[in-house]
Design an enzyme around this catalytic site. Sequence first.
Site, PDB file in Angstrom:
ATOM      1  N   HIS A 126      25.784  -4.689  12.225  1.00  0.00           N
ATOM      2  CA  HIS A 126      24.733  -4.009  12.995  1.00  0.00           C
ATOM      3  C   HIS A 126      23.381  -4.340  12.375  1.00  0.00           C
ATOM      4  O   HIS A 126      23.268  -4.442  11.148  1.00  0.00           O
ATOM      5  CB  HIS A 126      24.979  -2.498  12.983  1.00  0.00           C
ATOM      6  CG  HIS A 126      24.121  -1.765  13.973  1.00  0.00           C
ATOM      7  ND1 HIS A 126      22.792  -1.504  13.741  1.00  0.00           N
ATOM      8  CD2 HIS A 126      24.399  -1.280  15.203  1.00  0.00           C
ATOM      9  CE1 HIS A 126      22.292  -0.874  14.789  1.00  0.00           C
ATOM     10  NE2 HIS A 126      23.238  -0.723  15.691  1.00  0.00           N
TER      11      HIS A 126
ATOM     12  N   ASN B   2      28.167   4.172  19.333  1.00  0.00           N
ATOM     13  CA  ASN B   2      27.839   4.082  17.904  1.00  0.00           C
ATOM     14  C   ASN B   2      27.024   5.321  17.548  1.00  0.00           C
ATOM     15  O   ASN B   2      25.846   5.403  17.876  1.00  0.00           O
ATOM     16  CB  ASN B   2      27.030   2.807  17.636  1.00  0.00           C
ATOM     17  CG  ASN B   2      26.493   2.753  16.213  1.00  0.00           C
ATOM     18  OD1 ASN B   2      27.010   3.446  15.329  1.00  0.00           O
ATOM     19  ND2 ASN B   2      25.462   1.955  15.991  1.00  0.00           N
TER      20      ASN B   2
ATOM     21  N   GLY C  43      17.254   1.455  19.755  1.00  0.00           N
ATOM     22  CA  GLY C  43      16.644   2.743  19.426  1.00  0.00           C
ATOM     23  C   GLY C  43      15.176   2.840  19.784  1.00  0.00           C
ATOM     24  O   GLY C  43      14.485   3.755  19.334  1.00  0.00           O
TER      25      GLY C  43
ATOM     26  N   GLU D 269      22.692  -7.607  20.540  1.00  0.00           N
ATOM     27  CA  GLU D 269      21.777  -6.482  20.408  1.00  0.00           C
ATOM     28  C   GLU D 269      20.428  -6.982  19.896  1.00  0.00           C
ATOM     29  O   GLU D 269      20.246  -7.142  18.676  1.00  0.00           O
ATOM     30  CB  GLU D 269      22.336  -5.469  19.401  1.00  0.00           C
ATOM     31  CG  GLU D 269      23.635  -4.832  19.813  1.00  0.00           C
ATOM     32  CD  GLU D 269      23.760  -3.413  19.277  1.00  0.00           C
ATOM     33  OE1 GLU D 269      23.988  -2.512  20.069  1.00  0.00           O
ATOM     34  OE2 GLU D 269      23.585  -3.219  18.058  1.00  0.00           O
TER      35      GLU D 269
ATOM     36  N   GLU E 209      20.884  -2.636  11.773  1.00  0.00           N
ATOM     37  CA  GLU E 209      20.414  -1.675  10.769  1.00  0.00           C
ATOM     38  C   GLU E 209      21.025  -1.987   9.404  1.00  0.00           C
ATOM     39  O   GLU E 209      20.375  -1.824   8.374  1.00  0.00           O
ATOM     40  CB  GLU E 209      20.733  -0.243  11.236  1.00  0.00           C
ATOM     41  CG  GLU E 209      19.815   0.170  12.377  1.00  0.00           C
ATOM     42  CD  GLU E 209      20.384   1.220  13.311  1.00  0.00           C
ATOM     43  OE1 GLU E 209      21.398   1.852  12.992  1.00  0.00           O
ATOM     44  OE2 GLU E 209      19.787   1.397  14.403  1.00  0.00           O
TER      45      GLU E 209
ATOM     46  N   LYS F  79      25.955   6.202  14.787  1.00  0.00           N
ATOM     47  CA  LYS F  79      25.088   5.991  13.611  1.00  0.00           C
ATOM     48  C   LYS F  79      25.295   7.159  12.635  1.00  0.00           C
ATOM     49  O   LYS F  79      26.385   7.700  12.563  1.00  0.00           O
ATOM     50  CB  LYS F  79      23.624   5.853  14.026  1.00  0.00           C
ATOM     51  CG  LYS F  79      23.424   4.887  15.183  1.00  0.00           C
ATOM     52  CD  LYS F  79      21.994   4.478  15.312  1.00  0.00           C
ATOM     53  CE  LYS F  79      21.762   3.785  16.637  1.00  0.00           C
ATOM     54  NZ  LYS F  79      20.740   2.763  16.564  1.00  0.00           N
TER      55      LYS F  79
ATOM     56  N   SER G 170      19.172   0.373  23.763  1.00  0.00           N
ATOM     57  CA  SER G 170      18.544   1.360  24.655  1.00  0.00           C
ATOM     58  C   SER G 170      19.185   1.418  26.039  1.00  0.00           C
ATOM     59  O   SER G 170      18.494   1.647  27.030  1.00  0.00           O
ATOM     60  CB  SER G 170      17.038   1.098  24.763  1.00  0.00           C
ATOM     61  OG  SER G 170      16.429   1.249  23.493  1.00  0.00           O
TER      62      SER G 170
HETATM   63  C1  PEP Z   1      23.042   0.666  18.568  1.00  0.00           C
HETATM   64  O1  PEP Z   1      22.917   1.484  17.665  1.00  0.00           O
HETATM   65  O2  PEP Z   1      23.856  -0.263  18.470  1.00  0.00           O
HETATM   66  C2  PEP Z   1      22.207   0.805  19.757  1.00  0.00           C
HETATM   67  C3  PEP Z   1      22.302  -0.082  20.710  1.00  0.00           C
HETATM   68  O3  PEP Z   1      21.366   1.889  19.761  1.00  0.00           O
HETATM   69  P1  PEP Z   1      20.540   2.432  21.040  1.00  0.00           P
HETATM   70  O4  PEP Z   1      21.494   2.460  22.220  1.00  0.00           O
HETATM   71  O5  PEP Z   1      20.096   3.797  20.642  1.00  0.00           O
HETATM   72  O6  PEP Z   1      19.419   1.473  21.266  1.00  0.00           O
END
Ligand code: PEP
Length: 257
Positions: free
Chosen positions: A93, A9, A171, A165, A95, A11, A209
């Site tokens: 997601h 992803n 992040g 998630e 976000e 982003k 992460s």
């Molecule tokens: C994500 O954006 O779905 C995500 C898991 O980000 P990160 O791996 O940076 O935590």
Amino acid sequence: MSSKLVVGNWKMHGAAQANQALLSALVAAVPDRVDVAVCVPYPYLAQAHGLLSGSPIALGAQNVSEYAQGAYTGEVGAAMLRDFDCRYVIVGHSERRTLCGESDATVARKAAAVLHAGMVPVVCIGETLAQREAGQVESVLNQQLDALASVLGADQLGALVVAYEPVWAIGTGRSATARQVQEALGLVRGWLRERVRNADAVRILYGGSVKAATAGELFSLPDADGGLIGGASLVAAEFLAICEAARDASQSGLIRE
Ligand code: PEP
């Protein structure tokens, strides 16, 4: 056991020149026996489509409108994504849930739109830190999953990819522990088993992460079918190492309980 799935992803990151370098590096070295996809920002779909053509890396998007077409300025419909041969679309997601106010019901309608257009929704669910500390992980996941079931039939639920998630791990550099991940993935698997005939074949991903150093342990968990990767998907060597860890974890052939 089917191969693991690793979805990048990006982003809101990318630029024409950097994308070319990143995608070329991925195409040149992507391992086999693992399914890999990259979800790029809309303006780069055409570029990514061209660069990935003929490669085993699938293309995906990060969002979609719940509507098929019409007077929705700034929105992008599922059929438009299909025109670029997108195979996956991330929906829900955290976000988007937090920053854009997407509700569980909206997420479910978006998943339906993606399925209707012949693509695979990667539906993100997960609890905030406050919800975890209040002991609400199971109820939050059930609520998010139940919203899907109120819009999608059993066959459609069986066609989803579900990405667990935890919001506090996205992040932040702070991955959930293997134990926390398996507990949550087990809850999702249990929910699916009550509703879907092919529940064990539905892919459940972990995201939050993930790094090359942690991917092997996380992807070897009994209910982990791969990962949704944010920051680390922007660095070719790191993302490729995560894909290799997923390939190796598939071969370990763990049986689900
Ligand atoms: C994500 O954006 O779905 C995500 C898991 O980000 P990160 O791996 O940076 O935590």
